[in-house]
Design a protein around this motif. Structure first.
Motif, PDB file in Angstrom:
ATOM      1  N   LEU A 796      32.846  33.047  47.502  1.00 22.63           N
ATOM      2  CA  LEU A 796      33.177  34.090  46.531  1.00 22.63           C
ATOM      3  C   LEU A 796      34.377  33.732  45.657  1.00 22.63           C
ATOM      4  O   LEU A 796      34.367  33.996  44.449  1.00 22.63           O
ATOM      5  N   PRO A 797      35.448  33.161  46.215  1.00 25.19           N
ATOM      6  CA  PRO A 797      36.581  32.811  45.328  1.00 25.19           C
ATOM      7  C   PRO A 797      36.167  31.844  44.220  1.00 25.19           C
ATOM      8  O   PRO A 797      36.630  31.984  43.081  1.00 25.19           O
ATOM      9  N   ARG A 800      34.278  33.833  41.558  1.00 23.31           N
ATOM     10  CA  ARG A 800      35.162  34.681  40.737  1.00 23.31           C
ATOM     11  C   ARG A 800      35.920  33.825  39.735  1.00 23.31           C
ATOM     12  O   ARG A 800      36.121  34.225  38.592  1.00 23.31           O
ATOM     13  N   GLY A 805      37.679  35.567  36.772  1.00 23.27           N
ATOM     14  CA  GLY A 805      38.433  36.564  37.502  1.00 23.27           C
ATOM     15  C   GLY A 805      39.517  35.939  38.364  1.00 23.27           C
ATOM     16  O   GLY A 805      39.813  34.740  38.306  1.00 23.27           O
ATOM     17  N   ASP A 806      40.154  36.792  39.198  1.00 26.62           N
ATOM     18  CA  ASP A 806      41.204  36.351  40.108  1.00 26.62           C
ATOM     19  C   ASP A 806      40.560  35.675  41.308  1.00 26.62           C
ATOM     20  O   ASP A 806      39.686  36.255  41.955  1.00 26.62           O
ATOM     21  N   PRO A 809      41.039  38.082  45.168  1.00 28.36           N
ATOM     22  CA  PRO A 809      41.059  39.535  44.961  1.00 28.36           C
ATOM     23  C   PRO A 809      41.454  40.266  46.229  1.00 28.36           C
ATOM     24  O   PRO A 809      41.514  39.683  47.308  1.00 28.36           O
ATOM     25  N   ASP A 813      38.052  44.679  46.887  1.00 23.95           N
ATOM     26  CA  ASP A 813      37.113  44.183  45.876  1.00 23.95           C
ATOM     27  C   ASP A 813      35.914  43.490  46.488  1.00 23.95           C
ATOM     28  O   ASP A 813      34.890  43.301  45.842  1.00 23.95           O
TER      29      ASP A 813
END
Length: 819
Positions: A796-797, A800, A805-806, A809, A813
């Motif tokens: 997921l990181p 993102r 995105g960050d 999160p 989130d």
């Protein structure tokens, strides 16, 4: 003669004259290769007792006539003329035991009477052919032995008037058909057999058939006048003018009389009075070339039309039987047929032979024939001895009606030095040329068999295809299997090869060196190196290897390198069997393998379907070659096998490599034990996952289990792999299935029927009976029973970050994302 030599047959009268000074003239017009004509010629010669016998044929062969009486001379044989400067330019004059010309020559030798050939010299005939080929561009090999049918008008050298496409096909092309039609017969062959070939010895006036046929041919030639301007017609006029000059000279020399044996078509021209000056003008200034002549063996099969000799006969074996069996020929023939069928395991009794003979006689009577001919005996054999089947009848036709009789010529016959060396080698190795096709098994551990193999390979290198290698029943390198058949044309090939040397070793060496220089591709040079080792040509191998090393260094095409490597490695094995030093060859092979290793991964990228299939074949051949080369690697090249396995792993892991190549790389690693079965199953599971394009997955399957690599047996014994393929196939969307189906059909159609049946039975039984699963659930390598949320959260990181995105999160989130 059927449109050529045989069609222009006929005869011309008994003792008589043309009004010119000299001895009595007997013109005996014949059909070439006819037993009835041959018997009639013998009877006429016995009656006429001429002082000289003149035969239609090349005068250069006069010096060879005494060899016809040699006890080692066995017809069928042929006179061979070839140009000295170009041996491939040649012509044959075949003679069988039942040829009238052969009978005439033998009669002359037996009675101490001179015999001469009187046709136009072969020096002019072959020169004409050279001029024609320059004009038309026709290849020499398409014309060998067929000069009479083509522009030279010389064919077997004795009929000459019967050229297809000449002035009138009805008369000049096939006079027999015209005569048969005039007699009310629709079959020229049957008519000729009834009138001439079935005549027994001593039946009526011995000169009657010649007189009648001369009259018939005279009438036919009158209808054929006006063919001036046609090349074949004009050359016939030249030939006949030359023959008239020879007949005149003989009549002045021999007061006892002159007998001329020639194709009946020429008889009216020889009988006709013509001015000497006019004849000399026709033959003056003809082109010529230097020729050599000799006797060569011939075969019955080459006398037959089916053998490619257009002026031949359909049934040389039958004609030979008619000539030899003057009494009860049908009964004797049927006895021979019965013996052949019994040898082949068929039940044939004497009663069968008796009934067949009766049926043949009855058929002849119904058809109005004086004696049963070949058609009647064939019908009787089919009905009585073969139970109505054409299968054994085909054997009778091949073995008896045509036959595999091969003539012999005495050792003293003139021959090129290479032919003499070949003959000596054949005798030393006890490898006799035979017309019948036979299979020869060689054990290279035996000295004699090694010599035979060496000879056959040298002949093939020289273009003399006496033997063709075939798949051996044994898989060892010490065994070779050859299929042998000697054809008369091979004598021409030997004469052609004589330009390379006077011995088999010298000629093959020189030819190999020349071929290496002329080779256009790397694969040709490697194949030549292999042939040099097989033929044991050490003096040729050195320059061939030098050229090979130079070509390999300059060639950057991985496909060419991969195609050349297997031949080199096979050469190493053959060299080991024959005790040849192959150190230089091993060095070149190892270097070639290294270049393939470096360039193959890049060469496998971005290929279309056809190119990918070709590269798959290259991968297979390189794998086999490295497996053999690894047994004795060249110094300084390390372990080639381990480096090749690294290349295979690279190919199997690259997405840019076509699926068929990736699948084959995985399969080869699995076969070599470098990939565990579980790992192979996991790899297949990933490839067949829903995210893979179905066409690419099908190509991967084809590479893994297709291509004749034993993939069917693999699926029979490893049901996990079968389950994966089964599950993937049932899940292919309908719109993609039509694209996948051809690939799968091609893959599985290559399996043996029993393997396909076994795989189908496993699929039919279902996963419960097989003890495996066919759905993408738990138990399939590469898949878990449920969703692994921890593994999903780990990516997921990155996702993102890609979305802008960050990368880290808050936990809130992530709620619901992993599920």
């Amino acid at each position: 003669m059927a449109g050529t030599d045989r069609a222009g047959s006929g005869g011309s009268g008994g003792p008589g004259g043309t009004g010119e000074p000299g001895g009595r003239l007997s013109l005996l017009g014949v059909r070439h290769h006819g037993p009835g004509s041959a018997r009639a010629v013998r009877a006429a010669l016995e009656a006429a007792r001429p002082g000289v016998v003149l035969v239609e044929g090349p005068p250069e062969a006069d010096a060879l006539i005494p060899l016809a009486a040699d006890e080692d001379m066995r017809p069928p044989v042929a006179l061979l003329a070839h140009a000295v400067d170009e041996p491939g330019r040649s012509a044959f004059w075949p003679l069988a035991e039942f040829s009238p010309e052969w009978v005439a020559v033998r009669w002359a030798l037996e009675h101490g009477v001179p015999a001469r050939f009187i046709d136009l010299p072969a020096a002019h005939t072959l020169a004409w052919r050279a001029a024609d080929e320059e004009t038309t561009g026709q290849a020499d090999e398409e014309r060998t032995g067929q000069a009479d049918e083509e522009t030279t008008g010389h064919g077997d050298g004795r009929d000459g008037g019967d050229v297809p496409g000449a002035a009138s096909l009805d008369v000049r092309g096939d006079p027999l058909a015209v005569l048969a039609s005039a007699a009310g017969h629709d079959d020229p062959e049957r008519w000729w057999e009834d009138v001439i070939e079935h005549r027994g010895p001593g039946e009526g006036d011995v000169f009657a058939p010649f007189t009648a046929l001369e009259e018939a041919m005279t009438a036919l030639r009158e209808t054929e006048e006006g063919g001036e301007g046609d090349a074949a017609h004009d050359r016939d006029l030249v030939r006949e003018a030359y023959m008239r000059l020879q007949v005149r000279a003989a009549r002045r020399e021999f007061a006892e009389g002159v007998a001329v044996v020639c194709g009946a078509w020429h008889v009216p021209a020889l009988r006709r009075r013509a001015a000497v000056a006019a004849d000399r003008a026709l033959v003056k200034g003809l082109p010529r070339t230097k020729v050599d002549m000799t006797w060569v063996p011939w075969t019955h099969r080459r006398l037959a039309r089916a053998g490619g000799y257009g002026a031949g006969i359909e049934s040389p074996g039958w004609y030979g039987h008619l000539f030899a069996a003057v009494d009860r020929p049908v009964e004797r023939w049927l006895t021979r047929v019965a013996g052949l069928l019994r040898e082949e395991g068929r039940t044939v009794s004497p009663a069968h032979v008796i009934e067949a003979a009766r049926l043949a006689g009855t058929l002849a009577a119904i058809r109005g024939r004086p004696l049963p001919g070949l058609s009647e005996t064939t019908d009787a054999v089919r009905a009585v001895l073969c139970d109505g089947s054409d299968v054994p009848l085909a054997l009778v036709h091949d073995r008896l009606v045509v036959g595999d009789v091969l003539g012999e010529v005495p050792a003293g016959a003139p021959a090129v030095p290479l032919q003499r060396d070949l003959t000596r080698t054949q005798r030393r190795l006890r490898l006799k040329p035979e017309a019948a096709e036979r299979e020869l098994e060689l054990d290279l551990r035996k000295e004699t068999d090694t010599g035979r193999s060496r000879l056959l390979h040298r002949l093939r290198l020289l273009g003399v295809g006496w033997g063709e290698p075939t798949a051996s029943r044994s898989t060892g390198t010490f065994r070779e299997t050859w299929r042998l058949r000697w054809e008369p044309e091979l004598s021409v090939r030997v004469a052609e090869a004589g330009v390379w040397g006077t011995t088999m070793l010298a000629a093959a060496t020189a030819r190999a060196e020349a071929d290496a220089v002329a080779a256009r591709g790397l694969a040709e040079v490697t194949a030549l190196a292999e042939r040099c080792l097989l033929a044991e040509l050490p003096d040729a191998l050195t320059p061939v290897m030098r050229i090979l090393a130079d070509r390999a260094a300059l060639d950057t095409d991985v496909g060419h390198l991969a195609e050349a490597l297997p031949a080199l490695v096979r050469s190493l094995r053959y060299g080991d069997v024959r005790g040849t030093d192959t150190g230089a060859l091993a060095e070149v092979a190892a270097g070639l393998a290294e270049r393939v290793f470096v360039g193959l991964p890049a060469a496998c990228a971005a290929l279309d379907a056809d190119a990918a299939e070709e590269m798959r074949r290259h991968v297979d051949s390189v794998h086999t070659a490295v497996g053999l080369l690894g047994d004795a690697p060249a110094p300084g090249h390390g372990d080639l096998r381990s480096r090749w396995r690294t290349v295979l792993r690279t190919l199997s892991a690259r997405d840019a490599v076509p699926g068929i190549v990736r699948g084959r790389a995985v399969r080869l690693l699995l076969d070599d034990g470098e990939l565990a079965p579980d790992e192979a199953a996991r790899t297949m599971g990933l490839v067949l996952s829903p995210g893979t394009v179905p066409a690419d997955a099908a190509a991967w399957i084809e590479g893994f289990v297709g291509g004749g690599s034993g993939g069917g047996m693999l699926l029979l014994h490893d049901e996990r792999l079968l389950a994966l393929i089964d599950a993937w196939l049932t899940g292919v969307p309908a719109d993609a299935f039509t694209d996948v189906l051809p690939l799968l059909r091609r893959t599985f159609s290559a399996y043996e029927p029993g393997v396909r049946r076994g795989v189908g039975e496993l699929v039919r039984r279902g996963p419960e009976a097989r003890g495996s699963v066919t759905t993408a659930g738990s138990g399939i390598p590469g898949f878990a029973a449920g969703l692994d949320t921890a593994r999903a959260d780990a990516v997921l990181p990155v996702i993102r970050l890609l979305l802008g995105g960050d990368p880290a999160p808050d936990d809130d989130d992530l709620v619901g994302v992993g599920t």
